[in-house]
Write a protein that holds these residues in place. Structure first.
Motif, PDB file in Angstrom:
ATOM      1  N   LYS A 132       0.944  -0.985   0.164  1.00 46.08           N
ATOM      2  CA  LYS A 132       0.091  -0.134  -0.039  1.00 46.08           C
ATOM      3  C   LYS A 132       0.876   1.273   0.094  1.00 46.08           C
ATOM      4  O   LYS A 132       0.799   2.193  -0.589  1.00 46.08           O
ATOM      5  N   HIS A 133       2.041   1.144   0.796  1.00 50.01           N
ATOM      6  CA  HIS A 133       2.759   2.470   0.992  1.00 50.01           C
ATOM      7  C   HIS A 133       3.493   2.604  -0.375  1.00 50.01           C
ATOM      8  O   HIS A 133       3.665   3.660  -1.004  1.00 50.01           O
ATOM      9  N   LYS A 134       4.266   1.436  -1.356  1.00 48.01           N
ATOM     10  CA  LYS A 134       4.501   1.503  -2.628  1.00 48.01           C
ATOM     11  C   LYS A 134       3.685   2.158  -3.549  1.00 48.01           C
ATOM     12  O   LYS A 134       3.976   3.141  -4.339  1.00 48.01           O
ATOM     13  N   ASP A 135       2.150   1.846  -3.504  1.00 49.13           N
ATOM     14  CA  ASP A 135       1.278   2.258  -4.319  1.00 49.13           C
ATOM     15  C   ASP A 135       0.997   3.848  -4.175  1.00 49.13           C
ATOM     16  O   ASP A 135       0.638   4.681  -5.012  1.00 49.13           O
ATOM     17  N   HIS A 136       1.318   4.505  -2.909  1.00 46.27           N
ATOM     18  CA  HIS A 136       1.211   5.912  -2.673  1.00 46.27           C
ATOM     19  C   HIS A 136       2.219   6.684  -3.087  1.00 46.27           C
ATOM     20  O   HIS A 136       2.195   7.936  -2.917  1.00 46.27           O
ATOM     21  N   GLU A 137       3.397   5.966  -3.554  1.00 42.15           N
ATOM     22  CA  GLU A 137       4.564   6.805  -3.976  1.00 42.15           C
ATOM     23  C   GLU A 137       4.498   7.297  -5.332  1.00 42.15           C
ATOM     24  O   GLU A 137       3.920   6.951  -5.972  1.00 42.15           O
TER      25      GLU A 137
END
Length: 89
Positions: free
Chosen positions: A84-89
């Motif tokens: 999820k964190h990678k998707d927000h980058e």
């Protein structure tokens, strides 16, 4: 007014028990069946154990499996958070 509780008769290790709980009766029967299967499995591998020892070893094995599943669940939750964190980058 009291809470509704199910009274379910089950057989575990050839002994009859009445389990009282709020869960679905089929769920309670399923859990009792799994416990019975674990006891029988352990008994077939460890002939000569008395009922108490079989019960304790079954409980240890089930808790071991539970801890492993909890650890796997935590690992997967961390992996989900990282994705999820990678998707927000």
């Amino acid at each position: 007014m009291g809470e509704f509780k199910n009274r379910i008769n089950v057989t575990i290790n050839d002994q009859h028990y009445t389990i009282v709980g709020e869960d679905n009766p089929e769920h309670i029967r399923h859990v009792a069946h799994l416990v019975d299967e674990k006891l029988k499995e352990l008994g077939s591998r460890s002939a000569g154990l008395d009922t108490t020892r079989k019960a304790i070893l079954t409980a240890v094995n089930v808790m071991h499996e539970k801890v492993q599943l909890e650890e796997e669940n935590r690992r997967l939750e961390q992996e989900i958070q990282q994705l999820k964190h990678k998707d927000h980058e």
